[in-house]
Design an enzyme around this catalytic site. Structure first.
Site, PDB file in Angstrom:
ATOM      1  N   HIS A   4     -40.795 -44.439 -40.590  1.00 29.23           N
ATOM      2  CA  HIS A   4     -41.597 -44.054 -41.758  1.00 29.23           C
ATOM      3  C   HIS A   4     -40.788 -43.168 -42.695  1.00 29.23           C
ATOM      4  O   HIS A   4     -41.363 -42.458 -43.523  1.00 29.23           O
ATOM      5  CB  HIS A   4     -42.872 -43.332 -41.292  1.00 29.23           C
ATOM      6  CG  HIS A   4     -43.702 -44.186 -40.385  1.00 29.23           C
ATOM      7  ND1 HIS A   4     -44.530 -45.176 -40.854  1.00 29.23           N
ATOM      8  CD2 HIS A   4     -43.773 -44.232 -39.031  1.00 29.23           C
ATOM      9  CE1 HIS A   4     -45.102 -45.786 -39.815  1.00 29.23           C
ATOM     10  NE2 HIS A   4     -44.661 -45.243 -38.699  1.00 29.23           N
ATOM     11  N   GLU A  34     -17.743 -33.579 -34.630  1.00 25.60           N
ATOM     12  CA  GLU A  34     -16.803 -32.468 -34.458  1.00 25.60           C
ATOM     13  C   GLU A  34     -15.600 -32.927 -33.630  1.00 25.60           C
ATOM     14  O   GLU A  34     -14.494 -32.432 -33.791  1.00 25.60           O
ATOM     15  CB  GLU A  34     -17.487 -31.256 -33.794  1.00 25.60           C
ATOM     16  CG  GLU A  34     -16.669 -29.981 -33.973  1.00 25.60           C
ATOM     17  CD  GLU A  34     -17.375 -28.712 -33.513  1.00 25.60           C
ATOM     18  OE1 GLU A  34     -17.540 -28.533 -32.291  1.00 25.60           O
ATOM     19  OE2 GLU A  34     -17.751 -27.893 -34.361  1.00 25.60           O
ATOM     20  N   LYS A  60     -14.986 -20.513 -42.080  1.00 26.63           N
ATOM     21  CA  LYS A  60     -15.331 -19.210 -41.476  1.00 26.63           C
ATOM     22  C   LYS A  60     -14.563 -18.098 -42.186  1.00 26.63           C
ATOM     23  O   LYS A  60     -15.102 -17.036 -42.485  1.00 26.63           O
ATOM     24  CB  LYS A  60     -14.964 -19.199 -39.987  1.00 26.63           C
ATOM     25  CG  LYS A  60     -15.832 -20.099 -39.135  1.00 26.63           C
ATOM     26  CD  LYS A  60     -15.421 -19.976 -37.673  1.00 26.63           C
ATOM     27  CE  LYS A  60     -16.088 -21.047 -36.822  1.00 26.63           C
ATOM     28  NZ  LYS A  60     -15.582 -21.124 -35.472  1.00 26.63           N
TER      29      LYS A  60
END
Ligand code: F6P
Length: 565
Positions: A404, A373, A528
């Protein structure tokens, strides 16, 4: 910060030198670099504030570092550090300072910012937070029906969630013994799934919510807050199953069950947070840099104020080092330069964060926001498109578990990746039972062995084996993947504070060199806005025919599903 007229980094002479140097070094394997320099560990390792930073497994040599340091000088890093720490308006697009470092200044320090000493205000806000923490720890904070509080749910997202979540998890062992048991939980997702779980399990009489939002406009947090408020009101204003005393007023419920933490007292008041249950902070603290102040309330609730202050002291120790150490010994500068070298000269655009300690489970998620960000930008501070790469894709997981999962790609994929290995040297000394301590210490040794083995195999490839006999291609390892290792003497509030500050400052130095602003996040705004429009359309208040075929199809699928309910 660097001056407005400075050349973009790729026009600086040191950049050109580095490009040439990278060509020369391109064909040189890391194992050769180690073979030809017996002092790599001491040359490329530095220690400060309980941290050891080993940069010897970067694919670079002494000349590289010299050129990178020249680049940092030419890009104005020393002056920029001074501007940051002294409160200049380094956040140019929002025209304000970025003063998270002021949140960890000691009480007797002074920092004059535009004619005002801000340290007293910082410490007053900490004292106010401490008063709330003490009331909760003493069992004196009572819910609307008079019961002491048991569950505190932090409602926040991004910087109002990730920092506190990461630190409370990392330092859960530091919980003071002599306190009323208060459990801290986090709900961030706008879909309400975390909150729904808590609401199904917790007693509303003994549960409070912390609305953590710098802006106090974030829909994710406010939608969770509204659901929580109605849950409380629905259960406590009538004689419901949970209520053991006569019903209480809505006003008292909102007063006793909500704390607000924000830079906007006005919006907190409009929502209904009682003024004496509001903790404030300043616009000059960026969301992803905010865990050091009142957004850290959940941290202080879990580890206590003394430990919280140690966390601040650790970060402050790193701040001082950042300000005072020469660039060639400055940990954040060196870590940043390794990143610049990988991204801009070796073309390595993937970066994995791999802690070998389960307590650091959320560290990668925290850094994803901090780094991407901050530095996921493509225009300079003057608004010009950049012609070079900036922040790499950064992701991670606990190293032992990632072994893994995605280490296959690290070892044999086609993608170059740089890794940060992070581990504490000492662990489990405080476990009382000797047998359990012995077992756990041996598990710690196992984790360290794996951590050291992985960075070695990534570096050497097949050469890590003494007997590198004939094998089919699918069993071969080319190595030459660079990595950094950060060792903590021990994971404590102090060393964690220093570790976080190390990465904060690394991000800043990279931003200075890339000539971008790490303190804004305009890239998230359009999403947004379009989400608000889309919500209106989903709710039948807009024109779906204006949308593209895919988005229209998705909305229509949702409407069809609703009709079948
Ligand atoms: O949308 C991104 C963002 O603004 C982050 O920068 C911030 O940490 C997060 O949302 C939450 O914001 P707030 O604390 O204002 O609710």
């Amino acid at each position: 910060m660097a001056s407005a007229s400075r050349a973009t980094p790729d026009k600086l002479p040191a950049w050109q030198t580095l490009k040439q140097h990278a060509e020369e070094l391109k064909g040189v394997h890391l194992k050769t670099l180690f073979g030809s320099d017996q002092s790599r560990w001491s040359n490329f390792t530095r220690q400060v504030a309980g941290l050891t930073l080993d940069l010897s497994k970067q694919r670079w040599d002494d000349d590289t570092l010299e050129h990178l340091l020249a680049l940092a000088h030419d890009a104005g890093v020393p002056g920029a550090i001074d501007s940051l720490l002294s409160g200049k308006r380094v956040n140019v697009s929002e025209n304000r300072p970025a003063l998270h470092t002021a949140l960890r200044l000691p009480a007797d320090a002074t920092l004059n910012v535009e004619g005002e000493d801000i340290v007293a205000g910082v410490h007053e806000s900490l004292a106010q937070m401490e008063r709330l923490v003490c009331r909760l720890h003493a069992g004196q904070w009572r819910g609307a029906t008079g019961k002491p509080i048991r569950h505190v749910v932090n409602l926040g997202v991004g910087g109002s969630d990730l920092g506190p979540l990461m630190v409370t998890h990392a330092l859960a062992d530091c919980r003071p013994d002599d306190i009323h048991p208060v459990e801290v939980h986090f709900a961030s997702t706008m879909d309400g799934s975390q909150l729904a779980d808590y609401l199904s399990r917790f007693n509303p009489e003994t549960t409070i919510f912390v609305l953590s939002s710098k802006s106090f406009t974030t829909i994710d947090t406010l939608s969770n807050a509204n659901t929580a408020r109605d849950w409380l009101l629905g259960r406590l204003t009538q004689q419901g199953d949970f209520v053991s005393t006569p019903a209480v007023s809505a006003e008292l419920i909102v007063r006793q069950h909500f704390i607000g933490v924000s830079a906007s007292p006005q919006k907190m008041s409009e929502w209904g947070i009682a003024p004496d249950h509001q903790l404030t902070f300043w616009e000059w603290v960026g969301g992803r840099y905010s865990l050091w102040g009142t957004i850290g309330l959940p941290i202080a609730l879990v580890i206590g104020m003394d430990h919280f202050r140690e966390l601040l002291a650790g970060a402050h120790a790193m701040d001082r080092h950042f300000r005072e150490a020469p660039m060639e010994d400055n940990l954040p500068v060196l870590l940043a330069l390794a990143g610049i070298w990988n991204v801009n000269f070796l073309d390595i655009r993937a970066h994995s964060i791999l802690p070998y300690d389960g307590r650091l489970e959320y560290f990668a998620a925290y850094l994803e926001q901090l780094e991407m960000e901050s530095n996921g930008k493509s225009v300079t501070r003057q608004g010009q498109a950049v012609s070079y790469s900036t922040c790499p894709v950064l992701w991670g997981q606990l190293g032992p578990n990632a072994q893994h999962a995605f280490y296959q790609l690290l070892h044999q994929g086609t993608q170059p990746v740089v890794c940060d290995f992070i581990a504490p040297l000492k662990r489990y000394d405080e476990v009382e039972d000797p047998d359990t301590r012995r077992h756990l210490k041996s598990q710690h040794r196992l984790a360290l062995a794996n951590c050291f083995a992985q960075s070695r195999v990534l570096m050497l490839g097949d050469d890590a084996l003494e007997d590198d006999g004939p094998r089919p291609e699918h069993k071969r390892y080319r190595g030459n993947q660079p990595s950094t290792t950060v060792l903590l003497d021990k994971l404590t509030p102090h060393s964690l504070g220093a570790l976080i500050a190390l990465y904060e400052h690394k991000v800043f130095v990279q931003a200075v060199i890339w000539d971008i602003n790490p303190f804004d996040q305009w890239g998230v705004e359009l999403g947004k806005q379009i989400a608000t429009d889309t919500q209106a359309i989903i709710d039948g208040e807009g024109d779906v025919s204006r949308m593209d075929a895919s988005s229209r199809g998705l909305i229509e699928a949702f409407w069809a599903a609703e009709q079948n309910e």
